[in-house]
Design a protein around this motif. Structure first.
Motif, PDB file in Angstrom:
ATOM      1  N   LYS A 202      60.483  53.298 -20.320  1.00 37.46           N
ATOM      2  CA  LYS A 202      61.440  52.937 -19.314  1.00 37.46           C
ATOM      3  C   LYS A 202      60.563  52.920 -17.976  1.00 37.46           C
ATOM      4  O   LYS A 202      60.794  52.074 -16.995  1.00 37.46           O
ATOM      5  CB  LYS A 202      62.669  53.835 -19.185  1.00 37.46           C
ATOM      6  N   ASP A 276      63.781  57.057 -10.858  1.00 40.65           N
ATOM      7  CA  ASP A 276      63.192  57.448 -11.957  1.00 40.65           C
ATOM      8  C   ASP A 276      63.695  58.563 -12.836  1.00 40.65           C
ATOM      9  O   ASP A 276      63.525  59.466 -11.890  1.00 40.65           O
ATOM     10  CB  ASP A 276      61.777  57.206 -11.926  1.00 40.65           C
ATOM     11  N   THR A 308      66.473  54.735 -14.142  1.00 40.32           N
ATOM     12  CA  THR A 308      65.930  54.962 -15.526  1.00 40.32           C
ATOM     13  C   THR A 308      66.624  56.043 -16.057  1.00 40.32           C
ATOM     14  O   THR A 308      66.512  57.075 -15.392  1.00 40.32           O
ATOM     15  CB  THR A 308      64.562  54.658 -15.742  1.00 40.32           C
TER      16      THR A 308
END
Length: 615
Positions: A202, A276, A308
């Motif tokens: 990812k 993230d 993500t």
């Protein structure tokens, strides 16, 4: 992993020891003191198991002790089952006629023998647990809260190693880039989740998108922030300000001051923000704290946040766009990645190495992290015997597998509750790649005593909750669940789709639903009456769908447009004279095909329920 399943086992035995039926028999048979002592011991042990689990990862003696305690707990569970059975037997007998009771006394085996055995077994298991409690004092265990352990601190950055070749992700990158560019006319900030299990890539995909030439030209401002466990508003907003201004923010921790500085730093610039590694599943933290700051008052048209995460629940809470789900690599891409690493330091790509290498590659199941780790390991192995030895063992048995792959995958597991861990571990009884039927799996969990009622939630509802949680967290493959914020769903040409997601009815914001060319789809799911905002419903070329769920058309108050074609049985029910004809009369616009003399022709149902018109 087996030791971490001890807590729900012990909790279950404690519950059974405190059961009124069990107590009624232990009092009658004069062994209630033993039962009470067993309960007290296990309650005490239960309070220390969180610490024991943490210590068992590095202390072999604790791990051995936990295995012995688990065996004793199962033995105690069996013994208490005997008492529970006797109580239920007596309860059932009390409702029988006198003749049946006399017959039962003549036909049953000596109940005194059973009573003696059950009482003796209780004393034996109590002695064993006494020994284990005494041994436990040597480990210095302390009571810890049962909250799941926190994820290890992690920092990521946006830099992409240009010398590193990335396999099998060009299609994903192009799809995400195109989607971001397509948002250019959106006035509100959009949120795109990228979902996938740990180690699937990812962060790498997010870096590929972030550094793409088209993205760099399209967005005036690009920012990257690794969230991990810290989803608090103040540090996150402060970080975004510093990224936007490329300087330190010296303001105090006052959210109003930071909000003003954030607006000043970003203004109406079109921005891309990568968040993230998000783990937060607290909807209030997003809806009440961060969403108003990041999505409502800053940014020009087309501004987008990419998130993500491993958790579908994160996607459901934050996403305004359908999540981009990252799957494992194909067999060919897996081999490309593995071989690039394995044959990079002098190991010759000979046929004998290739054959064994493909076996090792296949064991990685398309997981890029595992492929890179094992490929790097094999690059240092020059002898064919070394390759054969590693091919014969599991990835987790190798040093690199233990040190580099398992810690990443284990983070997701550690975030599960003890009850979820036990239910998930039960799935290991099924063969690899086995297709599990959800309702049957939940019944098996119930039959094995893994589920416990909670508040107003009965066992079936609890099983549904745990199944959905495991699916949200990517522990099950190929389970489709939609994020609750979706407003439109278009499913086209999915010939392997046999069922729509079970949570479809939870999408109260959904306005348009179109399902076409799904030839394997057999039915629409129950619960669709929850689609209270649905305005458009199209079902096309899905011949397996024969009818609507019971009462559905009564319960879609916002439905204005209905289109049905390529579904012969459903079309017949909607035609004049069919059971749904009157129900469709109030729908403003309808477009329905009818089967007529062996061929298909278009059939329009006028809004007022008048005559039909064919062409």
């Amino acid at each position: 992993m087996a030791e971490s399943l001890l807590l729900p086992v012990v909790r279950g035995v404690v519950g059974k020891a405190a059961d009124a039926l069990v107590q009624s028999i232990t009092r009658m048979w004069g062994v209630d003191k033993d039962r009470l002592k067993l309960e007290r011991h296990l309650v005490y042990v239960q309070s220390l198991l969180a610490d024991a689990e943490a210590k068992s990862e590095t202390n072999h003696a604790v791990r051995t002790w936990m295995k012995e305690l688990k065996a004793a707990a199962y033995q105690a569970d069996d013994v208490l089952d005997d008492f529970q059975y006797e109580a239920l037997r007596r309860e059932a007998l009390s409702g029988q006629s006198m003749a049946s009771k006399i017959l039962s006394n003549f036909t049953s085996k000596n109940r005194l023998v059973f009573r003696h055995k059950a009482s003796r077994d209780l004393k034996n298991v109590l002695e064993k647990i006494d020994e284990l409690v005494t041994e436990m004092t040597k480990f210095g265990l302390v009571a810890l809260p049962e909250a799941p352990p926190q994820a290890l601190p992690r920092q990521t950055h946006s830099a992409l190693d240009e010398s590193m070749e990335i396999f099998g992700r060009e299609g994903d990158k192009d799809g995400v880039v195109e989607l971001l560019l397509d948002q250019q006319d959106q006035q509100d900030v959009q949120v795109l989740p990228i979902l996938g299990m740990g180690g699937v890539g990812k962060t790498t995909l997010a870096k590929m998108v972030y550094n793409n030439d088209k993205i760099q030209k399209h967005f005036e401002l690009r920012m990257w922030h690794c969230v991990s466990e810290n989803f608090e508003a103040i540090p996150l907003v402060r970080s975004v300000i510093e990224l936007a201004t490329n300087s330190t923010c010296g303001l105090p921790d006052t959210i109003e001051l930071l909000r003003g500085k954030l607006q000043e730093a970003i203004g109406r610039k079109r921005f891309l923000l990568i968040l993230d590694d998000v783990w937060n599943e607290d909807q209030n933290k997003w809806e009440d704290d961060l969403r108003p700051l990041l999505c409502s008052s800053i940014g020009g048209s087309g501004s987008t946040i990419v998130v993500t995460s491993r958790s579908r629940q994160v996607a459901s809470i934050m996403g305004t766009l359908p999540p981009h789900e990252l799957v494992c690599l194909s067999e060919d891409d897996s081999w490309e990645l593995f071989s690039k690493k394995a044959f990079s330091k002098g190991v010759q790509e000979q046929a004998k190495f290739v054959k064994i290498g493909r076996c090792i590659s296949n064991k990685c199941k398309g997981l890029p992290l595992a492929l890179k780790t094992m490929g790097g390991l094999m690059s240092s192995k020059q002898q064919i015997e070394e390759w054969e030895a590693i091919a014969d063992c599991n990835i987790s048995d190798t040093n690199r597998g233990k040190d580099e792959v398992l810690p990443i995958l284990k983070l997701s597991y550690k975030h599960l509750s003890p009850e979820m861990k036990q239910c998930f571990a039960f799935c290991s009884l099924f063969p690899k790649d086995y297709e599990m039927e959800k309702d049957m799996l939940i019944q098996l969990w119930m039959a094995n005593g893994y589920l416990h009622e909670e508040g107003t939630m009965d066992l079936t509802q609890k099983g549904e909750y745990i199944f959905n949680e495991l699916a949200w967290r990517s522990f099950f493959q190929d389970v489709i669940l939609f994020p609750a914020s979706l407003e439109e769903i278009w499913i086209d040409n999915n010939r392997s789709l046999v069922a729509l997601p079970s949570n479809l009815g939870d999408l109260t914001k959904l306005r348009r639903l179109s399902v076409r060319w799904c030839v394997a789809l057999k039915a629409l799911p129950d619960g669709m009456d929850g689609l209270t905002s649905l305005e458009l419903l199209t079902i096309g070329d899905c011949p397996g769908i024969e009818k609507f769920p019971q009462g559905l058309l009564h319960r879609l108050p916002a439905l204005e447009y209905l289109s049905i074609y390529g579904c012969p049985d459903l079309q017949r029910r909607c035609r004049e004279g069919g059971e749904y004809f009157d129900l469709t009369a109030s729908i403003r616009d309808k477009y329905i095909e009818a089967i007529h003399k062996g061929h298909v022709r278009k059939w329009f149902l006028p809004s007022c329920g008048g005559g039909s018109q064919g062409n």
